[in-house]
Design an enzyme around this catalytic site. Structure first.
Site, PDB file in Angstrom:
ATOM      1  N   SER A 167       0.832  -1.200   0.000  1.00  0.00           N
ATOM      2  CA  SER A 167       0.000   0.000   0.000  1.00  0.00           C
ATOM      3  C   SER A 167       0.866   1.249   0.000  1.00  0.00           C
ATOM      4  CB  SER A 167      -0.856  -0.006   1.275  1.00  0.00           C
ATOM      5  OG  SER A 167      -1.492   1.239   1.449  1.00  0.00           O
ATOM      6  N   TYR A 200      -1.694  -0.936  10.693  1.00  0.00           N
ATOM      7  CA  TYR A 200      -1.944  -1.497   9.353  1.00  0.00           C
ATOM      8  C   TYR A 200      -0.738  -1.253   8.439  1.00  0.00           C
ATOM      9  CZ  TYR A 200      -3.519  -1.712   4.522  1.00  0.00           C
ATOM     10  OH  TYR A 200      -3.598  -1.972   3.175  1.00  0.00           O
ATOM     11  N   LYS A 203       2.219  -3.858   6.562  1.00  0.00           N
ATOM     12  CA  LYS A 203       2.614  -3.885   5.142  1.00  0.00           C
ATOM     13  C   LYS A 203       4.119  -3.696   5.013  1.00  0.00           C
ATOM     14  CE  LYS A 203      -1.345  -4.680   3.418  1.00  0.00           C
ATOM     15  NZ  LYS A 203      -1.606  -5.936   2.723  1.00  0.00           N
TER      16      LYS A 203
HETATM   17  P1  NAD Z   1     -10.917  -7.194   1.006  1.00  0.00           P
HETATM   18  O1  NAD Z   1     -11.169  -7.131   2.465  1.00  0.00           O
HETATM   19  O2  NAD Z   1     -12.040  -6.952   0.075  1.00  0.00           O
HETATM   20  O3  NAD Z   1     -10.284  -8.614   0.625  1.00  0.00           O
HETATM   21  C1  NAD Z   1      -9.413  -9.321   1.464  1.00  0.00           C
HETATM   22  C2  NAD Z   1      -9.788 -10.798   1.393  1.00  0.00           C
HETATM   23  O4  NAD Z   1      -8.894 -11.539   2.222  1.00  0.00           O
HETATM   24  C3  NAD Z   1     -11.203 -11.061   1.884  1.00  0.00           C
HETATM   25  O5  NAD Z   1     -11.887 -11.881   0.949  1.00  0.00           O
HETATM   26  C4  NAD Z   1     -10.986 -11.809   3.205  1.00  0.00           C
HETATM   27  O6  NAD Z   1     -12.031 -12.714   3.477  1.00  0.00           O
HETATM   28  C5  NAD Z   1      -9.643 -12.477   2.978  1.00  0.00           C
HETATM   29  N1  NAD Z   1      -8.866 -12.737   4.194  1.00  0.00           N
HETATM   30  C6  NAD Z   1      -8.584 -11.884   5.211  1.00  0.00           C
HETATM   31  N2  NAD Z   1      -7.838 -12.503   6.136  1.00  0.00           N
HETATM   32  C7  NAD Z   1      -7.622 -13.766   5.686  1.00  0.00           C
HETATM   33  C8  NAD Z   1      -6.918 -14.890   6.205  1.00  0.00           C
HETATM   34  N3  NAD Z   1      -6.288 -14.834   7.383  1.00  0.00           N
HETATM   35  N4  NAD Z   1      -6.911 -16.029   5.478  1.00  0.00           N
HETATM   36  C9  NAD Z   1      -7.556 -16.097   4.285  1.00  0.00           C
HETATM   37  N5  NAD Z   1      -8.247 -15.075   3.760  1.00  0.00           N
HETATM   38  C10 NAD Z   1      -8.274 -13.931   4.456  1.00  0.00           C
HETATM   39  O7  NAD Z   1      -9.709  -6.192   0.709  1.00  0.00           O
HETATM   40  P2  NAD Z   1      -9.158  -5.662  -0.685  1.00  0.00           P
HETATM   41  O8  NAD Z   1      -9.540  -4.241  -0.805  1.00  0.00           O
HETATM   42  O9  NAD Z   1      -9.474  -6.600  -1.758  1.00  0.00           O
HETATM   43  O10 NAD Z   1      -7.591  -5.677  -0.369  1.00  0.00           O
HETATM   44  C11 NAD Z   1      -6.768  -6.747  -0.786  1.00  0.00           C
HETATM   45  C12 NAD Z   1      -5.343  -6.465  -0.313  1.00  0.00           C
HETATM   46  O11 NAD Z   1      -4.913  -5.220  -0.855  1.00  0.00           O
HETATM   47  C13 NAD Z   1      -5.198  -6.342   1.205  1.00  0.00           C
HETATM   48  O12 NAD Z   1      -3.989  -6.979   1.584  1.00  0.00           O
HETATM   49  C14 NAD Z   1      -5.119  -4.842   1.441  1.00  0.00           C
HETATM   50  O13 NAD Z   1      -4.386  -4.544   2.588  1.00  0.00           O
HETATM   51  C15 NAD Z   1      -4.413  -4.384   0.176  1.00  0.00           C
HETATM   52  N6  NAD Z   1      -4.690  -2.982  -0.145  1.00  0.00           N
HETATM   53  C16 NAD Z   1      -5.981  -2.594  -0.343  1.00  0.00           C
HETATM   54  C17 NAD Z   1      -6.259  -1.263  -0.625  1.00  0.00           C
HETATM   55  C18 NAD Z   1      -7.681  -0.805  -0.823  1.00  0.00           C
HETATM   56  O14 NAD Z   1      -7.934   0.400  -0.790  1.00  0.00           O
HETATM   57  N7  NAD Z   1      -8.646  -1.668  -1.061  1.00  0.00           N
HETATM   58  C19 NAD Z   1      -5.222  -0.320  -0.720  1.00  0.00           C
HETATM   59  C20 NAD Z   1      -3.905  -0.758  -0.527  1.00  0.00           C
HETATM   60  C21 NAD Z   1      -3.655  -2.110  -0.245  1.00  0.00           C
HETATM   61  C1  UD1 Z   2      -7.225   5.478   3.193  1.00  0.00           C
HETATM   62  C2  UD1 Z   2      -6.348   4.774   4.184  1.00  0.00           C
HETATM   63  C3  UD1 Z   2      -5.197   4.101   3.454  1.00  0.00           C
HETATM   64  C4  UD1 Z   2      -5.692   3.164   2.379  1.00  0.00           C
HETATM   65  C5  UD1 Z   2      -6.610   3.916   1.441  1.00  0.00           C
HETATM   66  C6  UD1 Z   2      -7.210   2.928   0.474  1.00  0.00           C
HETATM   67  C7  UD1 Z   2      -6.604   6.123   6.218  1.00  0.00           C
HETATM   68  C8  UD1 Z   2      -5.973   7.126   7.113  1.00  0.00           C
HETATM   69  N1  UD1 Z   2      -5.881   5.762   5.151  1.00  0.00           N
HETATM   70  O1  UD1 Z   2      -6.458   6.465   2.586  1.00  0.00           O
HETATM   71  O2  UD1 Z   2      -4.421   3.358   4.342  1.00  0.00           O
HETATM   72  O3  UD1 Z   2      -4.607   2.625   1.659  1.00  0.00           O
HETATM   73  O4  UD1 Z   2      -7.659   4.549   2.199  1.00  0.00           O
HETATM   74  O5  UD1 Z   2      -8.116   3.464  -0.393  1.00  0.00           O
HETATM   75  O6  UD1 Z   2      -7.694   5.619   6.448  1.00  0.00           O
HETATM   76  N2  UD1 Z   2     -12.705  11.842   2.820  1.00  0.00           N
HETATM   77  C9  UD1 Z   2     -13.726  12.718   3.129  1.00  0.00           C
HETATM   78  N3  UD1 Z   2     -14.882  12.179   3.643  1.00  0.00           N
HETATM   79  C10 UD1 Z   2     -15.056  10.843   3.860  1.00  0.00           C
HETATM   80  C11 UD1 Z   2     -13.985   9.963   3.516  1.00  0.00           C
HETATM   81  C12 UD1 Z   2     -12.823  10.497   3.008  1.00  0.00           C
HETATM   82  O7  UD1 Z   2     -13.615  13.921   2.964  1.00  0.00           O
HETATM   83  O8  UD1 Z   2     -16.115  10.431   4.346  1.00  0.00           O
HETATM   84  C13 UD1 Z   2     -11.468  12.403   2.235  1.00  0.00           C
HETATM   85  C14 UD1 Z   2     -10.224  12.132   3.056  1.00  0.00           C
HETATM   86  O9  UD1 Z   2     -10.020  13.134   3.999  1.00  0.00           O
HETATM   87  C15 UD1 Z   2      -9.140  12.104   1.959  1.00  0.00           C
HETATM   88  C16 UD1 Z   2      -9.885  11.575   0.732  1.00  0.00           C
HETATM   89  O10 UD1 Z   2     -11.267  11.769   0.984  1.00  0.00           O
HETATM   90  O11 UD1 Z   2      -8.707  13.425   1.686  1.00  0.00           O
HETATM   91  C17 UD1 Z   2      -9.635  10.087   0.470  1.00  0.00           C
HETATM   92  O12 UD1 Z   2      -9.936   9.366   1.661  1.00  0.00           O
HETATM   93  P1  UD1 Z   2      -9.930   7.758   1.698  1.00  0.00           P
HETATM   94  O13 UD1 Z   2     -10.780   7.231   0.603  1.00  0.00           O
HETATM   95  O14 UD1 Z   2     -10.246   7.336   3.083  1.00  0.00           O
HETATM   96  O15 UD1 Z   2      -8.423   7.378   1.291  1.00  0.00           O
HETATM   97  P2  UD1 Z   2      -7.030   7.767   2.003  1.00  0.00           P
HETATM   98  O16 UD1 Z   2      -7.237   8.755   3.077  1.00  0.00           O
HETATM   99  O17 UD1 Z   2      -6.082   8.129   0.928  1.00  0.00           O
END
Ligand code: NAD
Ligand code: UD1
Length: 332
Positions: free
Chosen positions: A124, A148, A152
């Site tokens: 991330s 979190y 990572k």
């Molecule tokens: P998500 O929660 O939709 O998917 C995660 C999946 O992992 C789920 O299906 C959950 O059931 C499974 N899971 C969790 N713990 C587990 C375990 N111990 N064993 C087996 N399965 C398990 O999340 P996502 O948005 O798809 O994110 C996927 C990955 O990407 C995560 O590692 C997250 O940290 C990373 N990531 C996500 C974002 C984002 O904004 N979505 C941003 C940066 C990084």
């Molecule tokens: C958040 C997570 C980050 C994660 C990312 C994934 C935090 C502090 N960080 O980041 O770890 O990787 O999501 O997508 O949670 N905002 C509003 N109103 C809302 C929600 C958000 O104004 O109800 C604003 C926030 O202040 C920010 C922007 O929207 O400026 C994006 O927010 P968000 O979607 O939560 O993403 P990140 O803050 O970048």
């Protein structure tokens, strides 16, 4: 190739499963369903015409993983499984370390046991902490501020040490910026439990009328309109980035960290306007205090992904909003 997707039933994993299946790979989705549901299998089949293989299991169960890797003769693993909510990680850090760090160590032990040495890890942009310069490239110092993000970064470091200890490992850490949007079918998308923390799912629920108004966290940032700026990336672009990463691994060993972002930042208010245009619905909002821990601006330098993976994001903000709306306004 035969690919194991841990956490493959979740938001990013399911979209990646679509891309990989349509590219001709066979995917096995290994998931404990703690944040997803089995109905995903049927939805993926409707999209691709091919039923993915689903294995119910926890990544901390090393023996079960070992059997699964061996049984399906897996060539490479994409490791999505984990917990991802920053605020929650401050409340239950042990669960975050157990799932994200211990879970990864368990996976690596299973992979070593069976001789599968190719891994793409879901990292991330959170590992960079507060940006010191923009756009953020991979040489930017890391600086995590929450459990979190630390999970990572710890995993990235474990993977770095492993690759250095044994040159047969092939590892890419993909540092995602802000994944949003859904598959164009509207069948799969992001379904946060409870009230969403992230901007895009929150806006979608305001547009649908499920939530009354958006709170805009701060309008006094040093950005063009005063609201926060982020690098929102379409989840299908992100999915395709994984296919490119897997292709790269077949020819390269060692460890790489690579940003997956667009390089373009959009503000909160720009997102509101784009969503109103895509949905034809109003998104009422109110300015509220800043959210603790938020930075003013964060967007990627995506050049390394282009150079190494021959990948760049190609979908627009309008695509991100339209697909989110198609999913939100469907029957899910
Ligand atoms: P998500 O929660 O939709 O998917 C995660 C999946 O992992 C789920 O299906 C959950 O059931 C499974 N899971 C969790 N713990 C587990 C375990 N111990 N064993 C087996 N399965 C398990 O999340 P996502 O948005 O798809 O994110 C996927 C990955 O990407 C995560 O590692 C997250 O940290 C990373 N990531 C996500 C974002 C984002 O904004 N979505 C941003 C940066 C990084
Ligand atoms: C958040 C997570 C980050 C994660 C990312 C994934 C935090 C502090 N960080 O980041 O770890 O990787 O999501 O997508 O949670 N905002 C509003 N109103 C809302 C929600 C958000 O104004 O109800 C604003 C926030 O202040 C920010 C922007 O929207 O400026 C994006 O927010 P968000 O979607 O939560 O993403 P990140 O803050 O970048």
């Amino acid at each position: 190739m035969e690919l194991l997707l841990t956490g493959g039933m979740g938001y990013i994993g399911s979209h990646t499963a679509v891309s990989l299946t349509l590219a001709g790979h066979r995917v096995v989705l290994y998931d404990n369903l703690v944040k997803s549901a089995e109905v995903m299998v049927e939805r993926l089949e409707r999209i691709t015409g091919i039923s993915p293989l689903f294995v119910s299991g926890d990544v901390r169960d090393t023996d079960h993983l070992t059997d699964t890797l061996r049984h399906y003769a897996i060539d490479a693993v994409i490791h999505f499984a984990g917990l991802k909510v920053v605020g929650e990680s401050l409340e239950i850090p042990l669960e975050y370390y157990a799932n994200n760090v211990q879970g990864t160590i368990s996976l690596l032990q299973a992979m070593r046991e069976v001789g599968t040495r190719s891994l793409v890890f879901s990292s991330s942009a959170n590992v960079y902490g507060e940006p010191r310069y923009l756009p953020v490239d991979e040489a930017h110092p890391t600086g995590v501020t929450n459990p979190y993000g630390r999970t990572k970064l710890h995993v990235e470091e474990i993977l770095f040490d492993l690759a250095r200890s044994d040159p047969s490992w092939r590892i890419i850490c993909l540092r995602y910026f802000n994944p949003v949007g859904a598959h164009e079918s509207g069948l799969i998308g992001e379904t946060p439990q409870g009230i969403p923390n992230n901007l895009m799912p929150y806006i979608a629920r305001v547009a649908s009328g499920e939530l009354a108004e958006l709170l805009v966290f701060g309008d006094d940032y040093p950005t063009p309109d005063g609201t926060g700026v982020r690098d929102f990336i379409h989840v299908m672009d992100l999915a395709e980035g994984h296919a490119s990463a897997v292709a790269y691994l077949t020819g390269h060993s060692g460890w790489q960290a690579i940003n997956l972002g667009t390089g373009q930042g959009y503000s909160v208010l720009e997102m509101v306007r784009a969503f109103e245009a895509a949905s034809g619905r109003p998104v009422p909002y109110r300015i509220a205090p800043r959210r603790p821990g938020d930075s003013a601006s964060c967007y990627a330098n995506p050049e390394k992904a282009l150079r190494l993976l021959d990948w760049s994001a190609r979908r627009s903000l309008a695509d991100m909003c339209a697909s989110t709306w198609a999913f939100q306004s469907g029957s899910h």
